[in-house]
Write a protein that holds these residues in place. Structure first.
Motif, short mmCIF file in Angstrom:
data_model
loop_
_atom_site.label_atom_id
_atom_site.label_comp_id
_atom_site.label_asym_id
_atom_site.label_seq_id
_atom_site.Cartn_x
_atom_site.Cartn_y
_atom_site.Cartn_z
N SER A 64 0.84 -1.20 0.00
CA SER A 64 0.00 0.00 0.00
C SER A 64 0.87 1.24 0.00
O SER A 64 1.46 1.60 1.03
CB SER A 64 -0.92 0.01 1.24
OG SER A 64 -1.68 1.20 1.29
N PHE A 65 0.96 1.89 -1.16
CA PHE A 65 1.70 3.14 -1.27
C PHE A 65 0.74 4.31 -1.03
O PHE A 65 -0.20 4.52 -1.81
CB PHE A 65 2.34 3.27 -2.65
CG PHE A 65 3.37 2.21 -2.96
CD1 PHE A 65 4.13 1.64 -1.94
CD2 PHE A 65 3.56 1.77 -4.26
CE1 PHE A 65 5.07 0.67 -2.22
CE2 PHE A 65 4.50 0.79 -4.55
CZ PHE A 65 5.25 0.23 -3.52
N ILE A 66 0.98 5.06 0.02
CA ILE A 66 0.11 6.18 0.38
C ILE A 66 0.28 7.33 -0.61
O ILE A 66 -0.64 8.12 -0.83
CB ILE A 66 0.41 6.62 1.82
CG1 ILE A 66 0.08 5.47 2.79
CG2 ILE A 66 -0.38 7.87 2.19
CD1 ILE A 66 0.51 5.72 4.21
N SER A 67 1.46 7.44 -1.20
CA SER A 67 1.74 8.44 -2.23
C SER A 67 2.45 7.75 -3.39
O SER A 67 3.10 6.70 -3.20
CB SER A 67 2.64 9.55 -1.67
OG SER A 67 3.16 10.37 -2.70
N ASN A 68 2.31 8.32 -4.57
CA ASN A 68 3.04 7.82 -5.75
C ASN A 68 3.93 8.90 -6.34
O ASN A 68 4.35 8.79 -7.49
CB ASN A 68 2.06 7.31 -6.82
CG ASN A 68 1.14 6.23 -6.30
OD1 ASN A 68 -0.08 6.40 -6.32
ND2 ASN A 68 1.69 5.13 -5.83
N TRP A 69 4.20 9.92 -5.52
CA TRP A 69 5.05 11.02 -5.99
C TRP A 69 6.52 10.59 -5.93
O TRP A 69 6.91 9.91 -4.99
CB TRP A 69 4.84 12.26 -5.10
CG TRP A 69 5.50 13.47 -5.64
CD1 TRP A 69 5.00 14.38 -6.52
CD2 TRP A 69 6.84 13.92 -5.35
NE1 TRP A 69 5.92 15.36 -6.79
CE2 TRP A 69 7.06 15.10 -6.10
CE3 TRP A 69 7.87 13.44 -4.55
CZ2 TRP A 69 8.27 15.81 -6.05
CZ3 TRP A 69 9.06 14.13 -4.50
CH2 TRP A 69 9.26 15.29 -5.24
N PRO A 70 7.37 10.96 -6.88
CA PRO A 70 7.10 11.83 -8.02
C PRO A 70 6.79 11.08 -9.33
O PRO A 70 6.48 11.72 -10.33
CB PRO A 70 8.43 12.57 -8.18
CG PRO A 70 9.46 11.55 -7.78
CD PRO A 70 8.84 10.75 -6.67
N ASP A 71 6.88 9.74 -9.32
CA ASP A 71 6.78 9.00 -10.58
C ASP A 71 5.34 8.74 -11.02
O ASP A 71 5.09 8.49 -12.20
CB ASP A 71 7.53 7.67 -10.46
CG ASP A 71 9.03 7.88 -10.21
OD1 ASP A 71 9.56 8.87 -10.71
OD2 ASP A 71 9.63 7.04 -9.52
N GLY A 72 4.38 8.78 -10.08
CA GLY A 72 2.98 8.57 -10.42
C GLY A 72 2.69 7.15 -10.86
O GLY A 72 3.49 6.22 -10.68
N ASN A 73 1.50 6.96 -11.41
CA ASN A 73 1.11 5.67 -12.01
C ASN A 73 1.27 4.49 -11.06
O ASN A 73 1.70 3.41 -11.46
CB ASN A 73 1.91 5.41 -13.29
CG ASN A 73 1.68 6.47 -14.35
OD1 ASN A 73 0.54 6.93 -14.53
ND2 ASN A 73 2.73 6.88 -15.03
N GLY A 74 0.94 4.70 -9.78
CA GLY A 74 0.96 3.61 -8.82
C GLY A 74 2.33 3.20 -8.34
O GLY A 74 2.46 2.20 -7.61
N LYS A 75 3.38 3.96 -8.70
CA LYS A 75 4.74 3.57 -8.33
C LYS A 75 5.08 3.98 -6.89
O LYS A 75 4.44 4.85 -6.31
CB LYS A 75 5.73 4.19 -9.31
CG LYS A 75 5.55 3.66 -10.74
CD LYS A 75 6.49 4.32 -11.72
CE LYS A 75 6.25 3.78 -13.13
NZ LYS A 75 7.11 4.45 -14.13
N ARG A 76 6.12 3.34 -6.35
CA ARG A 76 6.48 3.59 -4.97
C ARG A 76 6.99 5.02 -4.81
O ARG A 76 7.65 5.57 -5.71
CB ARG A 76 7.49 2.57 -4.45
CG ARG A 76 8.86 2.59 -5.06
CD ARG A 76 9.71 1.46 -4.47
NE ARG A 76 9.11 0.16 -4.75
CZ ARG A 76 8.97 -0.80 -3.85
NH1 ARG A 76 9.41 -0.64 -2.62
NH2 ARG A 76 8.41 -1.96 -4.18
N PRO A 77 6.69 5.66 -3.67
CA PRO A 77 7.12 7.05 -3.46
C PRO A 77 8.63 7.14 -3.29
O PRO A 77 9.27 6.21 -2.78
CB PRO A 77 6.39 7.45 -2.17
CG PRO A 77 6.14 6.16 -1.46
CD PRO A 77 5.93 5.13 -2.53
N ARG A 78 9.19 8.28 -3.72
CA ARG A 78 10.64 8.49 -3.63
C ARG A 78 10.90 9.93 -3.17
O ARG A 78 10.40 10.89 -3.77
CB ARG A 78 11.30 8.26 -4.98
CG ARG A 78 11.11 6.89 -5.56
CD ARG A 78 11.50 6.83 -7.03
NE ARG A 78 12.95 6.97 -7.24
CZ ARG A 78 13.50 7.11 -8.44
NH1 ARG A 78 12.75 7.20 -9.53
NH2 ARG A 78 14.81 7.22 -8.56
N SER A 79 11.66 10.06 -2.12
CA SER A 79 12.11 11.38 -1.72
C SER A 79 12.90 11.99 -2.87
O SER A 79 13.62 11.28 -3.59
CB SER A 79 12.99 11.27 -0.47
OG SER A 79 13.48 12.52 -0.08
#
Length: 669
Positions: A632-647
């Motif tokens: 469960s990824f709470i955010s998909n920023w910055p890549d979007g499209n359901g991808k894992r969030p990355r600082s």
């Protein structure tokens, strides 16, 4: 960094409060000062000496009627809970060097399933970007004016294990089972040095440069200053107590007048564990517990066993009982020399360093800098070098200014005055305080290893999580954010903050022109909170354009505008008026404040730097989607499209190519 519960799965918590002294809390000081203000005492002049006034006074009513011209030429943006970075109309924002960006070595590509190895991570940008600085490429020759080419140096504070690994960390019965996973976590900490360049179209790109470098949680470090070689720093790795491995929980930062980077070790105590029934004061006063935040100490091998501070050998040189004492320092890195060894400067004190800022530097005068201890009920410190700063000396000689000097801690008096109390074993007042407290130290090295205890003894003022500081380039006033204190339980009816959920910003002005004296005067610049609770610098209620909570990051641009970043967590993020974490701009001359940026879901806004021409602003977005799990990824920023969030860092520019705060009427031709 947020308050939270430590766990292997999340691991994003602060140190537990460990200050049990009877020193006055800043809340008590504010309550007394506010009573004096409301009673019409002469303290009004003391607390308002910098222009701040409290509501209910004639000065506040007068301030409301003034409408000075604005130096903030943008329309404030609204609060938001969208999973994106929002900036005002007329500005562009682009994600840059997210976690996993290849920068050195074999330049291994980031894999979207997070299956990169520990060695890959050692050659990529780390996780959870934090404090940073832009060094123009011509800094080593004394110019420092290039705005199109330089080194971006940034901290990586901690990790989100549920995102760092494909399926989260591997463990059985509370013990970690993969050495490579733990090694990857250690490599995701530390600092990245990245050479970047702007092309003719205004686009920034990473350069394949020998200067690119990763400093991690295992990089060899030197120890300098009064505690160098101390018995309490001796370990199996360094029997002489002169070196250690790695830097951890690097939060905010600083930079020296001679062009080096300072990274600050904040909530480092949670990485270590000790099962000893009784802990020495240099561990207990810093919150060392029986288990570590990420369980690194449960893996076999010397590189991991160093996180176990349990006494297991005949002496300190045969185990790692003293390993925690080699953390909690400010670390100097020469970004232009990839072969240099980072240095931990013990004269600057050992605590949960949020960052370090310098007072205006003048040749022939002592060097002065400030740092906050970001834990509830801890203190604000000042360091004054013994020798004067000489610009033409080499880096190694100037670096010694951070090894020989006096560390002070602040006491804020209710009448708006303040005193810097020396933590110096040779000082008679410090000696007298030790006698009165029944405490003793063998030498100055032991004082600095036990900085918090020394500050307790002299009677410093407890503060509500001192975080970032900044110095106004126009007049030299010093500002510090006090993020919040959820455990404050004072019952003084004159104090509206019980507990201090929203935080505030304090400022002071030194009485001595060279900043090296021991007296200052202070006031409150801003009180965070929703409309009707928060107060701006002129005593007005905050509005929809500038409500904020938990101020954290703080920075002045060269035109003396103050940029304020927030680090809300919990219910403040999920409900209420504030939305996601944000960045605001304030003009201390007029008291005007506007919201400039709102970040994506679950993030903290932190770290800020600019090019000399102020046409590019770098801001860090830390832990978007905090609390995400592999499922469960709470955010998909910055890549979007359901991808894992990355600082990631974001690059902010104006669409018209002008400086960030350039008024239309005064644009450069």
């Amino acid at each position: 960094m947020k308050e939270g519960k430590n766990s292997i799965q999340l691991g994003s918590g602060d140190e537990p409060p460990s200050n049990h002294s009877n020193n006055p809390h800043i809340n008590d000081v504010l309550a007394m000062g506010r009573r004096q203000l409301l009673s019409g005492s002469a303290a009004l002049g003391a607390l308002a000496f910098l222009g701040t006034v409290f509501p209910g006074t004639a000065e506040a009513q007068s301030a409301r009627s003034k409408k000075p011209s604005s130096r903030l030429p943008f329309t404030a943006i609204a609060t938001s809970r969208a999973d994106q970075v929002i900036v005002p109309e007329g500005y562009d924002c682009q994600a840059f060097i997210p976690w996993g960006t290849p920068i050195t070595g074999g330049y291994p590509a980031y894999l979207e399933d997070a299956s990169n190895t520990a060695q890959d991570q050692a050659e990529q940008t780390g996780m959870n970007h934090d404090g940073m600085h832009f060094f123009p490429i011509d800094t080593p020759i004394g110019a420092g004016i290039r705005s199109d080419h330089g080194l971006l140096v940034l901290n990586h504070e901690y990790i989100d294990p549920g995102v760092l690994h494909p399926r989260g960390p591997s463990e059985t019965d509370g013990k970690r089972t993969s050495a490579d996973e733990v090694r990857k976590e250690i490599n995701a900490h530390g600092v990245s040095v990245v050479e970047i360049r702007r092309d003719n179209r205004g686009q920034w790109a990473v350069q394949p440069s020998a200067r690119n470098r990763r400093i991690t949680g295992s990089t060899p470090m030197k120890i300098e200053g009064p505690a160098k070689g101390h018995a309490l720093l001796q370990t199996r790795y360094s029997p002489t107590g002169t070196s250690t491995r790695g830097t951890l929980n690097n939060c905010s930062n600083g930079f020296t007048p001679w062009g080096t980077y300072l990274t600050c070790e904040e909530n480092w105590a949670g990485y270590f564990a000790s099962r000893d029934s009784e802990l020495p004061r240099e561990l207990s006063r810093y919150g060392i517990e029986k288990t570590g935040r990420y369980g690194w100490e449960t893996v076999a091998g010397d590189e991991f066993q160093r996180f176990d501070a349990t006494r297991s050998g005949e002496n300190a040189q045969s185990d790692y009982r003293n390993e925690p004492n080699t953390f909690g320092w400010i670390v100097e890195i020469d970004p232009f020399d990839p072969n240099s060894t980072p240095v931990k400067h013990t004269a600057l004190g050992r605590f949960a360093h949020e960052g370090v800022i310098f007072a205006p530097v003048k040749p022939g005068r002592p060097l002065v800098c400030y740092a906050g201890d970001d834990t509830r009920n801890e203190y604000i410190y000042k360091y004054v070098s013994r020798d004067a700063y000489r610009p033409r000396r080499g880096n190694s000689q100037n670096s010694q200014l951070l090894d020989e000097g006096t560390l002070y801690v602040a006491r804020f008096n209710a009448d708006g005055t303040g005193v810097w109390l020396p933590l110096d074993i040779q000082d008679q007042s410090f000696q007298a305080a030790c006698v009165a407290a029944g405490a003793s130290f063998a030498d100055q090295g032991e004082v600095l290893i036990n900085t918090r205890l020394a500050a307790d003894i002299v009677g410093a003022t407890k503060m509500d999580r001192p975080e970032w500081g900044a110095v106004n380039p126009d007049n030299g006033d010093v500002y510090f954010t006090l993020t919040n204190n959820s455990e404050r339980q004072e019952t003084d009816a004159a104090n509206p903050r019980k507990p201090n959920s929203y935080g505030h910003i304090i400022r002071w002005r030194e009485s001595s022109r060279d900043y090296a004296g021991t007296r200052f005067r202070w006031d409150i610049y801003l009180l965070g909170g929703p409309q009707g609770v928060g107060l701006d610098p002129r005593g007005n209620s905050l509005t929809a354009d500038n409500i904020l909570a938990s101020p954290d990051g703080l920075w002045f641009d060269k035109d003396a505008r103050m940029w304020i970043q927030t680090d809300m967590s919990g219910s403040q993020l999920s409900q209420g008026p504030f939305g996601n974490n944000q960045m605001l701009v304030s003009d201390p001359t007029t008291g005007e404040i506007k919201r400039f940026l709102v970040g994506p879901v679950g993030c903290e806004i932190t770290g800020i730097a600019a090019t000399p021409d102020l046409r590019t602003l770098f801001v860090n977005i830390q832990h978007p989607g905090e609390g995400s799990t592999p499922d469960s990824f709470i955010s998909n920023w910055p890549d979007g499209n359901g991808k894992r969030p990355r600082s990631a860092t974001v690059i902010i520019t104006r669409k018209d190519g002008q400086p960030l705060m350039q008024n239309k009427s005064t644009r450069a031709k």
